[in-house]
Design a protein around this motif. Structure first.
Motif, PDB file in Angstrom:
ATOM      1  N   VAL A 117      51.517  39.817  41.820  1.00 47.02           N
ATOM      2  CA  VAL A 117      51.267  38.933  40.683  1.00 47.02           C
ATOM      3  C   VAL A 117      50.220  37.890  41.056  1.00 47.02           C
ATOM      4  O   VAL A 117      49.276  37.622  40.292  1.00 47.02           O
ATOM      5  CB  VAL A 117      52.565  38.250  40.230  1.00 47.02           C
ATOM      6  CG1 VAL A 117      52.293  37.241  39.117  1.00 47.02           C
ATOM      7  CG2 VAL A 117      53.583  39.286  39.765  1.00 47.02           C
ATOM      8  N   ARG A 118      50.349  37.300  42.231  1.00 52.93           N
ATOM      9  CA  ARG A 118      49.391  36.284  42.674  1.00 52.93           C
ATOM     10  C   ARG A 118      47.979  36.871  42.775  1.00 52.93           C
ATOM     11  O   ARG A 118      46.991  36.215  42.401  1.00 52.93           O
ATOM     12  CB  ARG A 118      49.819  35.706  44.013  1.00 52.93           C
ATOM     13  CG  ARG A 118      51.078  34.842  43.941  1.00 52.93           C
ATOM     14  CD  ARG A 118      51.450  34.311  45.319  1.00 52.93           C
ATOM     15  NE  ARG A 118      52.702  33.584  45.298  1.00 52.93           N
ATOM     16  CZ  ARG A 118      52.823  32.299  44.992  1.00 52.93           C
ATOM     17  NH1 ARG A 118      51.750  31.609  44.652  1.00 52.93           N
ATOM     18  NH2 ARG A 118      53.998  31.707  45.000  1.00 52.93           N
ATOM     19  N   ASP A 119      47.882  38.108  43.261  1.00 54.23           N
ATOM     20  CA  ASP A 119      46.572  38.747  43.379  1.00 54.23           C
ATOM     21  C   ASP A 119      45.944  38.954  42.002  1.00 54.23           C
ATOM     22  O   ASP A 119      44.738  38.740  41.818  1.00 54.23           O
ATOM     23  CB  ASP A 119      46.705  40.091  44.097  1.00 54.23           C
ATOM     24  CG  ASP A 119      47.019  39.940  45.583  1.00 54.23           C
ATOM     25  OD1 ASP A 119      46.870  38.812  46.107  1.00 54.23           O
ATOM     26  OD2 ASP A 119      47.431  40.936  46.209  1.00 54.23           O
ATOM     27  N   ALA A 120      46.758  39.371  41.030  1.00 50.25           N
ATOM     28  CA  ALA A 120      46.244  39.577  39.677  1.00 50.25           C
ATOM     29  C   ALA A 120      45.776  38.266  39.064  1.00 50.25           C
ATOM     30  O   ALA A 120      44.720  38.214  38.409  1.00 50.25           O
ATOM     31  CB  ALA A 120      47.321  40.221  38.801  1.00 50.25           C
ATOM     32  N   ILE A 121      46.541  37.204  39.282  1.00 46.99           N
ATOM     33  CA  ILE A 121      46.168  35.894  38.744  1.00 46.99           C
ATOM     34  C   ILE A 121      44.876  35.399  39.397  1.00 46.99           C
ATOM     35  O   ILE A 121      43.980  34.867  38.730  1.00 46.99           O
ATOM     36  CB  ILE A 121      47.311  34.891  38.939  1.00 46.99           C
ATOM     37  CG1 ILE A 121      48.498  35.258  38.035  1.00 46.99           C
ATOM     38  CG2 ILE A 121      46.846  33.468  38.649  1.00 46.99           C
ATOM     39  CD1 ILE A 121      49.753  34.460  38.313  1.00 46.99           C
ATOM     40  N   ALA A 122      44.756  35.599  40.711  1.00 47.97           N
ATOM     41  CA  ALA A 122      43.551  35.171  41.413  1.00 47.97           C
ATOM     42  C   ALA A 122      42.319  35.914  40.894  1.00 47.97           C
ATOM     43  O   ALA A 122      41.224  35.347  40.809  1.00 47.97           O
ATOM     44  CB  ALA A 122      43.709  35.398  42.906  1.00 47.97           C
ATOM     45  N   PRO A 128      49.267  39.863  34.056  1.00 43.70           N
ATOM     46  CA  PRO A 128      49.200  40.916  33.036  1.00 43.70           C
ATOM     47  C   PRO A 128      50.581  41.360  32.584  1.00 43.70           C
ATOM     48  O   PRO A 128      51.538  41.363  33.371  1.00 43.70           O
ATOM     49  CB  PRO A 128      48.456  42.053  33.747  1.00 43.70           C
ATOM     50  CG  PRO A 128      48.650  41.796  35.200  1.00 43.70           C
ATOM     51  CD  PRO A 128      48.772  40.313  35.366  1.00 43.70           C
ATOM     52  N   PRO A 129      50.726  41.743  31.306  1.00 40.70           N
ATOM     53  CA  PRO A 129      52.018  42.219  30.804  1.00 40.70           C
ATOM     54  C   PRO A 129      52.466  43.486  31.512  1.00 40.70           C
ATOM     55  O   PRO A 129      51.660  44.229  32.092  1.00 40.70           O
ATOM     56  CB  PRO A 129      51.738  42.493  29.323  1.00 40.70           C
ATOM     57  CG  PRO A 129      50.525  41.704  28.991  1.00 40.70           C
ATOM     58  CD  PRO A 129      49.707  41.679  30.245  1.00 40.70           C
ATOM     59  N   LEU A 130      53.753  43.750  31.450  1.00 40.44           N
ATOM     60  CA  LEU A 130      54.318  44.972  32.013  1.00 40.44           C
ATOM     61  C   LEU A 130      53.946  46.181  31.170  1.00 40.44           C
ATOM     62  O   LEU A 130      53.702  46.077  29.969  1.00 40.44           O
ATOM     63  CB  LEU A 130      55.840  44.849  32.083  1.00 40.44           C
ATOM     64  CG  LEU A 130      56.419  43.737  32.961  1.00 40.44           C
ATOM     65  CD1 LEU A 130      57.941  43.736  32.871  1.00 40.44           C
ATOM     66  CD2 LEU A 130      55.963  43.864  34.402  1.00 40.44           C
ATOM     67  N   ALA A 131      53.954  47.328  31.817  1.00 46.93           N
ATOM     68  CA  ALA A 131      53.785  48.597  31.117  1.00 46.93           C
ATOM     69  C   ALA A 131      55.144  49.096  30.642  1.00 46.93           C
ATOM     70  O   ALA A 131      56.198  48.640  31.111  1.00 46.93           O
ATOM     71  CB  ALA A 131      53.139  49.625  32.041  1.00 46.93           C
ATOM     72  N   ALA A 132      55.133  50.052  29.721  1.00 42.97           N
ATOM     73  CA  ALA A 132      56.380  50.540  29.125  1.00 42.97           C
ATOM     74  C   ALA A 132      57.373  51.019  30.182  1.00 42.97           C
ATOM     75  O   ALA A 132      58.586  50.758  30.087  1.00 42.97           O
ATOM     76  CB  ALA A 132      56.080  51.654  28.129  1.00 42.97           C
ATOM     77  N   ALA A 152      53.198  41.848  23.531  1.00 47.22           N
ATOM     78  CA  ALA A 152      52.955  41.047  24.727  1.00 47.22           C
ATOM     79  C   ALA A 152      51.484  40.688  24.878  1.00 47.22           C
ATOM     80  O   ALA A 152      50.593  41.469  24.525  1.00 47.22           O
ATOM     81  CB  ALA A 152      53.431  41.794  25.959  1.00 47.22           C
ATOM     82  N   THR A 153      51.219  39.501  25.415  1.00 46.71           N
ATOM     83  CA  THR A 153      49.856  39.061  25.703  1.00 46.71           C
ATOM     84  C   THR A 153      49.787  38.571  27.141  1.00 46.71           C
ATOM     85  O   THR A 153      50.805  38.157  27.711  1.00 46.71           O
ATOM     86  CB  THR A 153      49.437  37.916  24.751  1.00 46.71           C
ATOM     87  OG1 THR A 153      50.441  36.895  24.740  1.00 46.71           O
ATOM     88  CG2 THR A 153      49.243  38.437  23.341  1.00 46.71           C
ATOM     89  N   PRO A 154      48.624  38.637  27.769  1.00 49.20           N
ATOM     90  CA  PRO A 154      48.504  38.140  29.148  1.00 49.20           C
ATOM     91  C   PRO A 154      48.978  36.699  29.259  1.00 49.20           C
ATOM     92  O   PRO A 154      48.729  35.868  28.382  1.00 49.20           O
ATOM     93  CB  PRO A 154      47.000  38.267  29.426  1.00 49.20           C
ATOM     94  CG  PRO A 154      46.534  39.366  28.526  1.00 49.20           C
ATOM     95  CD  PRO A 154      47.350  39.204  27.272  1.00 49.20           C
ATOM     96  N   HIS A 155      49.656  36.410  30.361  1.00 49.50           N
ATOM     97  CA  HIS A 155      50.276  35.099  30.552  1.00 49.50           C
ATOM     98  C   HIS A 155      49.349  34.208  31.384  1.00 49.50           C
ATOM     99  O   HIS A 155      48.900  34.618  32.461  1.00 49.50           O
ATOM    100  CB  HIS A 155      51.623  35.263  31.260  1.00 49.50           C
ATOM    101  CG  HIS A 155      52.443  34.022  31.282  1.00 49.50           C
ATOM    102  ND1 HIS A 155      53.398  33.751  30.328  1.00 49.50           N
ATOM    103  CD2 HIS A 155      52.445  32.957  32.125  1.00 49.50           C
ATOM    104  CE1 HIS A 155      53.961  32.588  30.587  1.00 49.50           C
ATOM    105  NE2 HIS A 155      53.397  32.091  31.667  1.00 49.50           N
ATOM    106  N   PRO A 156      49.047  32.989  30.922  1.00 48.85           N
ATOM    107  CA  PRO A 156      48.145  32.103  31.671  1.00 48.85           C
ATOM    108  C   PRO A 156      48.632  31.866  33.099  1.00 48.85           C
ATOM    109  O   PRO A 156      49.745  31.373  33.311  1.00 48.85           O
ATOM    110  CB  PRO A 156      48.166  30.803  30.855  1.00 48.85           C
ATOM    111  CG  PRO A 156      48.573  31.218  29.482  1.00 48.85           C
ATOM    112  CD  PRO A 156      49.517  32.363  29.672  1.00 48.85           C
ATOM    113  N   GLY A 157      47.793  32.235  34.068  1.00 53.32           N
ATOM    114  CA  GLY A 157      48.232  32.235  35.452  1.00 53.32           C
ATOM    115  C   GLY A 157      48.613  30.883  36.005  1.00 53.32           C
ATOM    116  O   GLY A 157      49.556  30.762  36.789  1.00 53.32           O
ATOM    117  N   ALA A 158      47.889  29.832  35.601  1.00 55.17           N
ATOM    118  CA  ALA A 158      48.161  28.502  36.162  1.00 55.17           C
ATOM    119  C   ALA A 158      49.566  28.017  35.842  1.00 55.17           C
ATOM    120  O   ALA A 158      50.136  27.216  36.598  1.00 55.17           O
ATOM    121  CB  ALA A 158      47.132  27.497  35.648  1.00 55.17           C
ATOM    122  N   THR A 159      50.138  28.502  34.744  1.00 56.37           N
ATOM    123  CA  THR A 159      51.495  28.060  34.389  1.00 56.37           C
ATOM    124  C   THR A 159      52.520  28.551  35.398  1.00 56.37           C
ATOM    125  O   THR A 159      53.596  27.965  35.515  1.00 56.37           O
ATOM    126  CB  THR A 159      51.894  28.548  32.984  1.00 56.37           C
ATOM    127  OG1 THR A 159      52.038  29.969  32.991  1.00 56.37           O
ATOM    128  CG2 THR A 159      50.856  28.148  31.954  1.00 56.37           C
TER     129      THR A 159
END
Length: 230
Positions: A117-122, A128-132, A152-159
Motif C-alpha cells: 500500500v505504501r509503495d502504491a501511495i508513493a 487504489p481500490p480492491l479488485a473483485a 469505489a474511488t482511489p483513496h487519498p494517500g496522505a490520509t
C-alpha cells in the motif's frame, strides 16, 4: 432523538450506507451519511488525515447536531476517533465497525503489513481500490461485490500516512466496537487494549468486513441498540 453520523472506510462515500440509513430512519432516527474529502462525489479535493477529521467536525457543527452517535467503518475509525474527542457534549457514543482506532502520533498504516500500500501511495498519491477477487470470503454476494467495486474511488494517500492527533484517552468515551468475524475473530492493536475500558463494549457480527452491504439490517439493529446503551 439520536443523530447518526455514518462514515465509511477507504474508497467509499456516503452511498455505502444507503441500506443501513434507510433502516435507521425507519426506526425513527435522523441519519447523516458523510463522504470524506477526496472520495466519491468529492473526488479531486485535496485531503490529509486532519482534513478528514475536520470534515466530520464541520458536518456536526454545520447541522448543529446533538445526541450524536458517530460511526466509523474500517479506515474511518481513525478520523472518527479524533473528531469524537473534539465534539464535547454533542457526542453520545462512538461506534467502530471493524475499524482502525487512532493512536496519537501514528498513521492509519502503522502496525499492519502495508508495504504494498505504501509503495502504491508513493507512486500515485492514492491507495487504489480492491479488485473483485479481494472480497472473497467476506460474506458478500457477487452483486454486492460488483456494487462496491463499481462505486469505489482511489483513496487519498496522505490520509493514511499522516499521524493521528489525540489530546485525551479514547477509553473514556462511551464506545461500541463491532467485530466482523469473517475478517478475524478478535479486534487487534489499539482496539484490543481500549476494549479493556469499562466504557467500551464489544459486539460481533457473523459476516465480513463490509457489513453495510452484506448484513445492512443486522448492522442497523446493532447501531440502534448502541444508541440506547447507558
Amino acid at each position: 432523538m439520536t443523530n447518526f453520523v455514518l462514515v465509511a472506510g477507504a474508497w467509499l462515500g456516503a452511498w455505502a450506507w444507503d441500506e443501513v440509513a434507510a433502516e435507521l430512519r425507519a426506526a425513527g432516527h435522523d441519519v447523516h451519511p458523510l463522504t470524506l474529502s477526496g472520495l466519491a462525489e468529492k473526488q479531486g479535493m485535496a485531503a490529509g488525515q486532519q482534513t478528514h477529521v475536520q470534515d466530520i467536525v464541520d458536518e456536526v457543527e454545520r447541522l448543529d447536531l446533538r445526541e450524536v452517535v458517530l460511526v466509523g467503518h474500517s479506515y474511518a475509525g481513525v478520523p472518527v476517533g479524533q473528531a469524537a474527542e473534539r465534539m464535547g457534549d454533542r457526542l453520545t457514543r462512538m461506534v467502530f465497525v471493524d475499524a482502525m482506532v487512532p493512536v496519537d502520533g501514528e498513521s492509519s498504516l502503522s502496525g499492519w503489513p502495508s508495504e504494498e500500500v505504501r509503495d502504491a501511495i508513493a507512486a500515485t498519491g492514492f491507495w487504489p481500490p480492491l479488485a473483485a477477487e479481494d472480497f472473497a470470503g467476506q460474506g458478500l454476494t457477487d452483486e454486492q461485490i460488483a456494487r462496491i467495486v463499481t462505486g469505489a474511488t482511489p483513496h487519498p494517500g496522505a490520509t493514511t500516512t499522516d499521524p493521528a492527533v489525540l489530546s485525551g484517552d479514547l477509553g473514556e468515551l462511551p464506545t461500541t466496537y463491532v467485530k466482523c468475524l469473517l475478517d478475524g475473530a478478535e479486534p487487534w492493536g489499539a482496539a484490543a487494549e481500549l476494549l479493556k475500558s469499562d466504557h467500551w463494549d464489544l459486539v460481533t457480527m457473523d459476516t465480513g468486513h463490509w457489513p453495510m452491504f452484506s448484513q445492512p439490517r443486522e448492522l442497523a439493529r446493532l447501531l440502534h441498540e448502541s444508541a440506547t446503551r447507558p
